[in-house]
Design a protein around this motif. Sequence first.
Motif, mmCIF file in Angstrom:
data_model
loop_
_atom_site.group_PDB
_atom_site.id
_atom_site.type_symbol
_atom_site.label_atom_id
_atom_site.label_comp_id
_atom_site.label_asym_id
_atom_site.label_seq_id
_atom_site.Cartn_x
_atom_site.Cartn_y
_atom_site.Cartn_z
ATOM 1 N N PHE A 50 0.837 -1.201 0.000
ATOM 2 C CA PHE A 50 0.000 0.000 0.000
ATOM 3 C C PHE A 50 0.872 1.252 0.000
ATOM 4 O O PHE A 50 0.656 2.185 -0.784
ATOM 5 C CB PHE A 50 -0.914 -0.005 1.224
ATOM 6 C CG PHE A 50 -1.889 1.139 1.273
ATOM 7 C CD1 PHE A 50 -3.168 1.001 0.762
ATOM 8 C CD2 PHE A 50 -1.528 2.360 1.831
ATOM 9 C CE1 PHE A 50 -4.067 2.048 0.803
ATOM 10 C CE2 PHE A 50 -2.409 3.416 1.876
ATOM 11 C CZ PHE A 50 -3.696 3.258 1.356
ATOM 12 N N ARG A 51 1.845 1.264 0.881
ATOM 13 C CA ARG A 51 2.749 2.422 0.968
ATOM 14 C C ARG A 51 3.546 2.583 -0.316
ATOM 15 O O ARG A 51 3.736 3.703 -0.812
ATOM 16 C CB ARG A 51 3.698 2.233 2.156
ATOM 17 C CG ARG A 51 4.736 3.344 2.330
ATOM 18 C CD ARG A 51 4.138 4.635 2.841
ATOM 19 N NE ARG A 51 5.187 5.604 3.150
ATOM 20 C CZ ARG A 51 5.002 6.728 3.825
ATOM 21 N NH1 ARG A 51 3.798 7.037 4.264
ATOM 22 N NH2 ARG A 51 5.997 7.558 4.062
ATOM 23 N N GLN A 52 4.004 1.485 -0.865
ATOM 24 C CA GLN A 52 4.773 1.529 -2.104
ATOM 25 C C GLN A 52 3.930 2.106 -3.238
ATOM 26 O O GLN A 52 4.421 2.886 -4.059
ATOM 27 C CB GLN A 52 5.262 0.133 -2.458
ATOM 28 C CG GLN A 52 6.235 0.088 -3.632
ATOM 29 C CD GLN A 52 6.731 -1.318 -3.894
ATOM 30 O OE1 GLN A 52 6.046 -2.287 -3.579
ATOM 31 N NE2 GLN A 52 7.917 -1.437 -4.457
ATOM 32 N N ALA A 53 2.654 1.738 -3.285
ATOM 33 C CA ALA A 53 1.760 2.247 -4.322
ATOM 34 C C ALA A 53 1.544 3.756 -4.195
ATOM 35 O O ALA A 53 1.321 4.438 -5.193
ATOM 36 C CB ALA A 53 0.419 1.525 -4.258
ATOM 37 N N LYS A 54 1.657 4.287 -2.979
ATOM 38 C CA LYS A 54 1.512 5.732 -2.762
ATOM 39 C C LYS A 54 2.773 6.496 -3.164
ATOM 40 O O LYS A 54 2.769 7.722 -3.202
ATOM 41 C CB LYS A 54 1.196 6.020 -1.290
ATOM 42 C CG LYS A 54 -0.072 5.378 -0.765
ATOM 43 C CD LYS A 54 -1.319 5.938 -1.411
ATOM 44 C CE LYS A 54 -1.605 7.344 -0.958
ATOM 45 N NZ LYS A 54 -2.872 7.870 -1.520
ATOM 46 N N GLU A 55 3.859 5.779 -3.439
ATOM 47 C CA GLU A 55 5.142 6.372 -3.825
ATOM 48 C C GLU A 55 5.645 7.364 -2.782
ATOM 49 O O GLU A 55 6.108 8.463 -3.099
ATOM 50 C CB GLU A 55 5.026 7.043 -5.207
ATOM 51 C CG GLU A 55 4.682 6.060 -6.323
ATOM 52 C CD GLU A 55 4.645 6.718 -7.692
ATOM 53 O OE1 GLU A 55 4.562 7.960 -7.759
ATOM 54 O OE2 GLU A 55 4.709 5.989 -8.694
ATOM 55 N N LEU A 56 5.561 6.937 -1.524
ATOM 56 C CA LEU A 56 6.037 7.735 -0.402
ATOM 57 C C LEU A 56 7.244 7.042 0.235
ATOM 58 O O LEU A 56 7.461 5.847 0.020
ATOM 59 C CB LEU A 56 4.915 7.915 0.624
ATOM 60 C CG LEU A 56 3.653 8.629 0.120
ATOM 61 C CD1 LEU A 56 2.565 8.605 1.186
ATOM 62 C CD2 LEU A 56 3.969 10.069 -0.292
ATOM 63 N N PRO A 57 8.053 7.789 1.015
ATOM 64 C CA PRO A 57 9.263 7.209 1.597
ATOM 65 C C PRO A 57 9.004 5.909 2.347
ATOM 66 O O PRO A 57 8.175 5.851 3.254
ATOM 67 C CB PRO A 57 9.760 8.312 2.537
ATOM 68 C CG PRO A 57 9.302 9.580 1.871
ATOM 69 C CD PRO A 57 7.956 9.246 1.305
ATOM 70 N N LEU A 58 9.745 4.867 1.963
ATOM 71 C CA LEU A 58 9.549 3.533 2.507
ATOM 72 C C LEU A 58 10.894 2.825 2.584
ATOM 73 O O LEU A 58 11.638 2.783 1.603
ATOM 74 C CB LEU A 58 8.602 2.747 1.591
ATOM 75 C CG LEU A 58 8.469 1.246 1.838
ATOM 76 C CD1 LEU A 58 7.797 0.978 3.184
ATOM 77 C CD2 LEU A 58 7.676 0.594 0.701
ATOM 78 N N VAL A 59 11.193 2.278 3.763
ATOM 79 C CA VAL A 59 12.426 1.524 3.952
ATOM 80 C C VAL A 59 12.071 0.106 4.387
ATOM 81 O O VAL A 59 11.691 -0.119 5.547
ATOM 82 C CB VAL A 59 13.349 2.176 5.000
ATOM 83 C CG1 VAL A 59 14.615 1.339 5.179
ATOM 84 C CG2 VAL A 59 13.705 3.601 4.589
ATOM 85 N N PRO A 60 12.164 -0.872 3.493
ATOM 86 C CA PRO A 60 11.935 -2.260 3.891
ATOM 87 C C PRO A 60 13.158 -2.799 4.633
ATOM 88 O O PRO A 60 14.295 -2.518 4.254
ATOM 89 C CB PRO A 60 11.743 -2.998 2.551
ATOM 90 C CG PRO A 60 11.620 -1.923 1.514
ATOM 91 C CD PRO A 60 12.364 -0.752 2.047
ATOM 92 N N ILE A 61 12.916 -3.564 5.689
ATOM 93 C CA ILE A 61 13.991 -4.222 6.416
ATOM 94 C C ILE A 61 13.606 -5.687 6.615
ATOM 95 O O ILE A 61 12.425 -6.035 6.589
ATOM 96 C CB ILE A 61 14.294 -3.557 7.779
ATOM 97 C CG1 ILE A 61 13.097 -3.694 8.725
ATOM 98 C CG2 ILE A 61 14.668 -2.089 7.585
ATOM 99 C CD1 ILE A 61 13.360 -3.173 10.131
ATOM 100 N N ILE A 62 14.590 -6.540 6.807
ATOM 101 C CA ILE A 62 14.335 -7.952 7.050
ATOM 102 C C ILE A 62 15.525 -8.537 7.792
ATOM 103 O O ILE A 62 16.669 -8.108 7.573
ATOM 104 C CB ILE A 62 14.068 -8.708 5.730
ATOM 105 C CG1 ILE A 62 13.470 -10.090 5.984
ATOM 106 C CG2 ILE A 62 15.330 -8.809 4.884
ATOM 107 C CD1 ILE A 62 12.899 -10.756 4.735
ATOM 108 N N GLN A 63 15.260 -9.472 8.689
ATOM 109 C CA GLN A 63 16.336 -10.079 9.467
ATOM 110 C C GLN A 63 17.240 -10.896 8.561
ATOM 111 O O GLN A 63 16.758 -11.607 7.670
ATOM 112 C CB GLN A 63 15.744 -10.959 10.566
ATOM 113 C CG GLN A 63 16.743 -11.420 11.596
ATOM 114 C CD GLN A 63 16.064 -12.088 12.776
ATOM 115 O OE1 GLN A 63 15.044 -12.742 12.632
ATOM 116 N NE2 GLN A 63 16.633 -11.908 13.960
ATOM 117 N N ALA A 64 18.532 -10.754 8.757
ATOM 118 C CA ALA A 64 19.497 -11.500 7.950
ATOM 119 C C ALA A 64 19.209 -12.992 8.031
ATOM 120 O O ALA A 64 18.920 -13.529 9.102
ATOM 121 C CB ALA A 64 20.918 -11.206 8.434
#
Length: 206
Positions: A85-99
């Motif tokens: 949803f956030r990505q579709a809004k084209e707004l600042p987004l930082v995905p993170i994931i555990q190594a």
Amino acid sequence: MTERICFIVTAIGESGTETRDRADEVFSYLIAPVCEELGYKPVRVDQVDAVDNINETIINYLKTAPMVVADMTGHNPNAFYELGFRQAKELPLVPIIQAGNGLPFDVISQRTVFYNLSVGKIEQSKKDLKAKMKSFENFEMPENRAERDLTLEDLNDNLNKKLNKILNLLEKQQSYSPLVHTHDFETSHDGKVIITRTRKNRPLFP
């Protein structure tokens, strides 16, 4: 000054579960310190006192928060929905994931921070998250752009009124130049004064 919110998308889980413990650790040891350093207030939906529906609260933050950090660890469906949803809004987004977690194919193109909470690697994880968040520091939220444009229009309108008031005063005193006597002034969008129309049929440069 308006508070800068960093909304946290993550699987939360019930109190006492492994999911909740991990979410709390990521929040406390990784996200919150970086947010504090960059001037953001980190917000997780379970920490919000709101009277509206929880889904409405989440969607509102996804639409309006200046920054969103989305933890995809565990491949939680709700977290992926909110990230999309956030990505579709084209707004600042930082995905993170555990190594050690793999990225699904549909988000593998996202520039993701792989974090590690171990003592020897947490500082590097914070540096990586900070760098990714700072990459959006010149981003201007749509509502801020609208407010800025409205402010410029208001300033131009006020300047127009003041300039024309001066013209009227000069005309009454009969002490004006041909240029002032024959033309109204208005301002362009960038605030520059421009001549828009004549009052009498005199040449601009006699």
